[in-house]
Design an enzyme around this catalytic site. Structure first.
Site, short mmCIF file in Angstrom:
data_model
loop_
_atom_site.label_atom_id
_atom_site.label_comp_id
_atom_site.label_asym_id
_atom_site.label_seq_id
_atom_site.Cartn_x
_atom_site.Cartn_y
_atom_site.Cartn_z
N LYS A 1 2.40 -2.34 7.32
CA LYS A 1 2.83 -2.31 5.93
C LYS A 1 4.27 -1.81 5.79
CE LYS A 1 -0.97 -3.81 3.95
NZ LYS A 1 -0.99 -5.07 3.14
N TYR B 1 -2.22 0.12 10.80
CA TYR B 1 -2.18 -0.47 9.46
C TYR B 1 -0.89 -0.08 8.73
CZ TYR B 1 -3.50 -1.07 4.52
OH TYR B 1 -3.52 -1.41 3.18
N SER C 1 0.89 -1.17 0.00
CA SER C 1 0.00 0.00 0.00
C SER C 1 0.91 1.20 0.00
CB SER C 1 -0.87 0.02 1.27
OG SER C 1 -1.48 1.28 1.47
#
Length: 283
Positions: free
Chosen positions: A161, A157, A144
Protein backbone atom coordinates in the site's frame (compact mmCIF):
# COMPACT_ATOMS: atom_id res chain seq x y z
CA UNK A 1 -16.66 20.33 -25.20
CA UNK A 2 -14.42 18.86 -22.54
CA UNK A 3 -16.38 16.79 -20.07
CA UNK A 4 -15.49 17.27 -16.42
CA UNK A 5 -16.07 14.95 -13.49
CA UNK A 6 -15.39 17.30 -10.59
CA UNK A 7 -15.28 20.90 -9.42
CA UNK A 8 -17.33 23.84 -10.66
CA UNK A 9 -19.34 23.03 -13.73
CA UNK A 10 -19.24 19.27 -13.20
CA UNK A 11 -21.52 17.40 -15.57
CA UNK A 12 -24.90 16.30 -14.23
CA UNK A 13 -24.20 12.90 -15.80
CA UNK A 14 -20.61 12.15 -14.75
CA UNK A 15 -20.23 9.20 -17.14
CA UNK A 16 -19.00 5.66 -16.60
CA UNK A 17 -17.20 4.46 -13.48
CA UNK A 18 -15.29 1.17 -13.22
CA UNK A 19 -14.91 -0.41 -9.77
CA UNK A 20 -12.56 -3.36 -9.25
CA UNK A 21 -13.05 -5.92 -6.50
CA UNK A 22 -16.75 -5.06 -6.51
CA UNK A 23 -18.37 -8.43 -5.84
CA UNK A 24 -18.84 -7.59 -2.16
CA UNK A 25 -17.59 -5.63 0.81
CA UNK A 26 -16.26 -2.14 0.20
CA UNK A 27 -16.16 -2.47 -3.58
CA UNK A 28 -19.85 -3.29 -3.79
CA UNK A 29 -20.65 -0.43 -1.41
CA UNK A 30 -18.62 2.02 -3.51
CA UNK A 31 -20.36 0.88 -6.67
CA UNK A 32 -23.76 1.42 -5.01
CA UNK A 33 -22.79 4.88 -3.75
CA UNK A 34 -21.53 5.92 -7.18
CA UNK A 35 -24.67 4.57 -8.84
CA UNK A 36 -26.75 6.64 -6.42
CA UNK A 37 -24.65 9.68 -7.31
CA UNK A 38 -25.44 9.42 -11.01
CA UNK A 39 -22.61 7.30 -12.37
CA UNK A 40 -23.16 4.41 -14.74
CA UNK A 41 -21.12 1.74 -12.98
CA UNK A 42 -19.24 -1.23 -14.42
CA UNK A 43 -18.51 -3.67 -11.59
CA UNK A 44 -15.55 -6.03 -11.98
CA UNK A 45 -14.17 -8.85 -9.90
CA UNK A 46 -12.28 -12.12 -10.20
CA UNK A 47 -15.51 -13.96 -9.29
CA UNK A 48 -17.75 -13.57 -12.35
CA UNK A 49 -20.92 -14.98 -10.77
CA UNK A 50 -20.60 -12.97 -7.56
CA UNK A 51 -19.95 -9.67 -9.35
CA UNK A 52 -22.89 -10.27 -11.69
CA UNK A 53 -25.12 -10.72 -8.64
CA UNK A 54 -23.73 -7.55 -7.06
CA UNK A 55 -24.34 -5.62 -10.27
CA UNK A 56 -27.94 -6.77 -10.72
CA UNK A 57 -29.51 -3.97 -8.60
CA UNK A 58 -27.22 -1.36 -10.22
CA UNK A 59 -28.22 -1.81 -13.87
CA UNK A 60 -26.52 -5.19 -14.13
CA UNK A 61 -23.27 -4.23 -15.88
CA UNK A 62 -20.36 -6.40 -14.79
CA UNK A 63 -17.26 -8.13 -16.12
CA UNK A 64 -14.88 -10.70 -14.66
CA UNK A 65 -11.46 -9.13 -14.19
CA UNK A 66 -8.15 -10.26 -12.78
CA UNK A 67 -6.38 -6.97 -12.11
CA UNK A 68 -3.03 -8.72 -12.54
CA UNK A 69 -3.84 -9.03 -16.26
CA UNK A 70 -2.74 -5.77 -17.90
CA UNK A 71 -4.45 -6.45 -21.22
CA UNK A 72 -7.72 -7.37 -19.49
CA UNK A 73 -7.66 -4.04 -17.64
CA UNK A 74 -7.16 -2.25 -20.95
CA UNK A 75 -10.14 -4.11 -22.46
CA UNK A 76 -12.38 -3.05 -19.56
CA UNK A 77 -11.23 0.56 -19.87
CA UNK A 78 -12.02 0.54 -23.58
CA UNK A 79 -15.46 -0.95 -22.98
CA UNK A 80 -16.25 1.68 -20.35
CA UNK A 81 -14.97 4.47 -22.59
CA UNK A 82 -17.28 3.36 -25.39
CA UNK A 83 -20.25 3.87 -23.08
CA UNK A 84 -20.56 7.56 -22.18
CA UNK A 85 -16.83 8.09 -21.58
CA UNK A 86 -14.63 6.70 -18.81
CA UNK A 87 -15.01 9.28 -16.06
CA UNK A 88 -13.76 7.27 -13.09
CA UNK A 89 -11.73 4.15 -12.39
CA UNK A 90 -11.70 2.89 -8.79
CA UNK A 91 -8.88 0.50 -7.92
CA UNK A 92 -10.41 -1.28 -4.95
CA UNK A 93 -9.31 -4.91 -5.43
CA UNK A 94 -6.92 -5.99 -2.70
CA UNK A 95 -5.91 -8.78 -0.35
CA UNK A 96 -4.67 -8.79 3.25
CA UNK A 97 -2.11 -11.10 4.79
CA UNK A 98 -0.92 -10.85 8.38
CA UNK A 99 2.10 -11.99 10.30
CA UNK A 100 5.79 -11.14 10.44
CA UNK A 101 7.38 -10.46 7.07
CA UNK A 102 9.65 -13.52 7.34
CA UNK A 103 6.68 -15.82 7.91
CA UNK A 104 5.30 -15.50 4.38
CA UNK A 105 6.54 -17.67 1.55
CA UNK A 106 7.71 -16.00 -1.68
CA UNK A 107 4.49 -16.86 -3.50
CA UNK A 108 2.39 -15.09 -0.85
CA UNK A 109 4.55 -11.97 -0.89
CA UNK A 110 4.43 -11.91 -4.68
CA UNK A 111 0.63 -12.31 -4.76
CA UNK A 112 0.08 -9.42 -2.33
CA UNK A 113 2.26 -7.09 -4.39
CA UNK A 114 0.81 -8.29 -7.69
CA UNK A 115 -2.78 -7.63 -6.59
CA UNK A 116 -2.45 -4.60 -4.30
CA UNK A 117 0.28 -2.72 -6.13
CA UNK A 118 0.77 -4.00 -9.68
CA UNK A 119 -2.97 -4.63 -10.08
CA UNK A 120 -3.72 -1.01 -9.19
CA UNK A 121 -0.91 0.12 -11.49
CA UNK A 122 -2.45 -1.90 -14.32
CA UNK A 123 -5.84 -0.33 -13.73
CA UNK A 124 -4.39 3.15 -13.46
CA UNK A 125 -2.36 2.89 -16.65
CA UNK A 126 -5.29 1.37 -18.56
CA UNK A 127 -7.61 4.14 -17.38
CA UNK A 128 -5.11 6.90 -18.08
CA UNK A 129 -4.62 5.71 -21.65
CA UNK A 130 -8.28 6.58 -22.20
CA UNK A 131 -8.47 9.63 -19.94
CA UNK A 132 -5.39 11.37 -21.33
CA UNK A 133 -6.79 11.00 -24.83
CA UNK A 134 -10.27 12.25 -23.95
CA UNK A 135 -8.93 15.08 -21.79
CA UNK A 136 -10.65 14.26 -18.48
CA UNK A 137 -11.06 11.53 -15.89
CA UNK A 138 -10.20 10.44 -12.39
CA UNK A 139 -8.42 7.38 -10.98
CA UNK A 140 -9.34 6.73 -7.34
CA UNK A 141 -7.05 4.29 -5.58
CA UNK A 142 -8.42 2.70 -2.41
CA UNK A 143 -5.35 2.37 -0.22
CA UNK A 144 -5.58 2.11 3.59
CA UNK A 145 -4.11 3.87 6.58
CA UNK A 146 -1.49 1.13 6.23
CA UNK A 147 -0.31 3.04 3.19
CA UNK A 148 0.61 5.98 5.45
CA UNK A 149 2.29 4.15 8.33
CA UNK A 150 4.10 0.83 8.75
CA UNK A 151 1.44 -1.37 10.38
CA UNK A 152 2.98 -4.02 12.66
CA UNK A 153 1.76 -7.51 11.88
CA UNK A 154 0.66 -6.39 8.41
CA UNK A 155 4.09 -5.53 7.04
CA UNK A 156 3.83 -7.01 3.54
CA UNK A 157 0.33 -5.58 3.10
CA UNK A 158 1.50 -2.16 4.31
CA UNK A 159 4.49 -2.26 1.97
CA UNK A 160 2.21 -2.93 -1.00
CA UNK A 161 0.00 0.00 0.00
CA UNK A 162 2.94 2.36 0.61
CA UNK A 163 4.07 1.62 -2.93
CA UNK A 164 0.60 2.43 -4.24
CA UNK A 165 0.59 5.84 -2.51
CA UNK A 166 3.99 6.69 -4.02
CA UNK A 167 2.84 5.54 -7.46
CA UNK A 168 -0.40 7.53 -7.22
CA UNK A 169 1.14 10.83 -6.13
CA UNK A 170 4.01 10.47 -8.57
CA UNK A 171 1.62 9.72 -11.43
CA UNK A 172 -0.46 12.77 -10.55
CA UNK A 173 2.71 14.88 -10.65
CA UNK A 174 3.61 13.39 -14.04
CA UNK A 175 0.14 14.25 -15.36
CA UNK A 176 0.52 17.87 -14.27
CA UNK A 177 4.00 18.13 -15.78
CA UNK A 178 2.54 16.78 -19.03
CA UNK A 179 -0.15 19.48 -19.00
CA UNK A 180 -3.14 17.29 -18.06
CA UNK A 181 -5.17 19.50 -15.71
CA UNK A 182 -8.47 17.63 -15.87
CA UNK A 183 -7.11 14.13 -15.27
CA UNK A 184 -6.83 13.32 -11.56
CA UNK A 185 -5.44 10.62 -9.27
CA UNK A 186 -6.62 10.31 -5.66
CA UNK A 187 -5.80 8.02 -2.75
CA UNK A 188 -8.51 7.09 -0.25
CA UNK A 189 -6.95 5.82 2.99
CA UNK A 190 -9.60 4.45 5.37
CA UNK A 191 -9.11 3.01 8.82
CA UNK A 192 -10.15 -0.60 9.43
CA UNK A 193 -13.44 -1.51 7.75
CA UNK A 194 -15.78 -4.26 8.93
CA UNK A 195 -15.83 -6.29 5.72
CA UNK A 196 -15.04 -9.95 4.93
CA UNK A 197 -11.36 -8.97 4.85
CA UNK A 198 -11.48 -8.59 8.66
CA UNK A 199 -14.32 -10.94 9.58
CA UNK A 200 -11.95 -13.83 10.30
CA UNK A 201 -9.28 -11.71 11.99
CA UNK A 202 -10.85 -11.27 15.42
CA UNK A 203 -8.61 -13.96 16.91
CA UNK A 204 -5.53 -13.07 14.87
CA UNK A 205 -3.03 -11.20 17.08
CA UNK A 206 -1.07 -10.11 13.99
CA UNK A 207 -4.13 -8.20 12.74
CA UNK A 208 -4.46 -6.11 15.91
CA UNK A 209 -3.29 -2.92 14.17
CA UNK A 210 -6.45 -2.93 12.06
CA UNK A 211 -8.56 -2.72 15.23
CA UNK A 212 -6.78 0.18 16.97
CA UNK A 213 -9.39 2.73 15.84
CA UNK A 214 -13.14 2.56 15.48
CA UNK A 215 -14.08 0.13 12.74
CA UNK A 216 -15.80 1.83 9.84
CA UNK A 217 -18.78 0.57 7.89
CA UNK A 218 -18.35 0.00 4.16
CA UNK A 219 -21.20 2.45 3.54
CA UNK A 220 -19.44 5.29 5.38
CA UNK A 221 -16.24 4.81 3.38
CA UNK A 222 -18.23 4.44 0.17
CA UNK A 223 -19.96 7.77 0.76
CA UNK A 224 -16.56 9.42 1.17
CA UNK A 225 -15.38 7.72 -2.01
CA UNK A 226 -18.36 9.13 -3.93
CA UNK A 227 -17.57 12.61 -2.60
CA UNK A 228 -13.93 12.23 -3.56
CA UNK A 229 -14.96 11.07 -7.02
CA UNK A 230 -16.61 14.45 -7.54
CA UNK A 231 -13.91 16.54 -5.87
CA UNK A 232 -10.50 14.89 -6.26
CA UNK A 233 -7.75 15.32 -3.68
CA UNK A 234 -4.33 13.62 -3.70
CA UNK A 235 -4.71 11.85 -0.33
CA UNK A 236 -7.76 11.60 1.93
CA UNK A 237 -7.83 9.69 5.23
CA UNK A 238 -11.03 8.39 6.82
CA UNK A 239 -11.49 9.53 9.50
CA UNK A 240 -9.32 12.60 9.13
CA UNK A 241 -7.99 12.54 12.70
CA UNK A 242 -6.66 9.02 12.24
CA UNK A 243 -4.78 10.17 9.17
CA UNK A 244 -3.09 12.89 11.20
CA UNK A 245 -2.28 10.41 13.95
CA UNK A 246 -0.63 7.81 11.73
CA UNK A 247 1.29 10.46 9.77
CA UNK A 248 2.79 11.66 13.05
CA UNK A 249 3.81 8.11 13.98
CA UNK A 250 5.27 7.63 10.52
CA UNK A 251 7.31 10.83 10.87
CA UNK A 252 8.66 9.70 14.27
CA UNK A 253 9.59 6.04 13.85
CA UNK A 254 11.54 5.96 17.11
CA UNK A 255 8.49 7.09 19.05
CA UNK A 256 6.33 4.69 17.08
CA UNK A 257 8.50 1.74 18.12
CA UNK A 258 8.42 2.78 21.77
CA UNK A 259 4.62 3.01 21.65
CA UNK A 260 4.29 -0.37 19.93
CA UNK A 261 3.22 -2.34 23.05
CA UNK A 262 0.49 0.21 23.75
CA UNK A 263 -0.68 0.23 20.13
CA UNK A 264 -0.96 -3.55 19.98
CA UNK A 265 -2.74 -3.66 23.35
CA UNK A 266 -5.28 -1.18 22.00
CA UNK A 267 -5.70 -3.32 18.92
CA UNK A 268 -6.29 -6.49 20.92
CA UNK A 269 -8.86 -4.63 23.02
CA UNK A 270 -10.52 -3.55 19.79
CA UNK A 271 -10.67 -7.16 18.62
CA UNK A 272 -12.31 -8.24 21.88
CA UNK A 273 -14.81 -5.38 21.63
CA UNK A 274 -15.67 -6.28 18.05
CA UNK A 275 -16.03 -9.96 19.01
CA UNK A 276 -18.58 -9.01 21.67
CA UNK A 277 -20.49 -6.84 19.21
CA UNK A 278 -20.55 -9.62 16.66
CA UNK A 279 -21.68 -12.21 19.21
CA UNK A 280 -24.38 -9.82 20.39
CA UNK A 281 -25.73 -9.40 16.89
CA UNK A 282 -24.98 -5.67 16.72
CA UNK A 283 -23.24 -6.05 13.35
Amino acid sequence: MTKRTSGPGAAANPGTAVVTGAAGGLGQAIAAALHGDGWRVLLTDLDAAAVAAAAAPLSGWSRPLDVRDESACADVAAEAAASDGLGLWVNNAGILVTGASWEHDPATRRRVVEVNTLGAMNGTVAALAVMRAQGYGHVLNVVSLAGLVAAPGETVYAASKHALVAFSIGTLADLRLAGHRDVHVSCLCPDGIWTPMLHDRLDDPAAAASFTGTLLTPERVARRAAQLARRPRPVVAVPRWRGAQVRLLDALPGLSLRLLPLVMALGRAGQRRQRRRTAGGKL
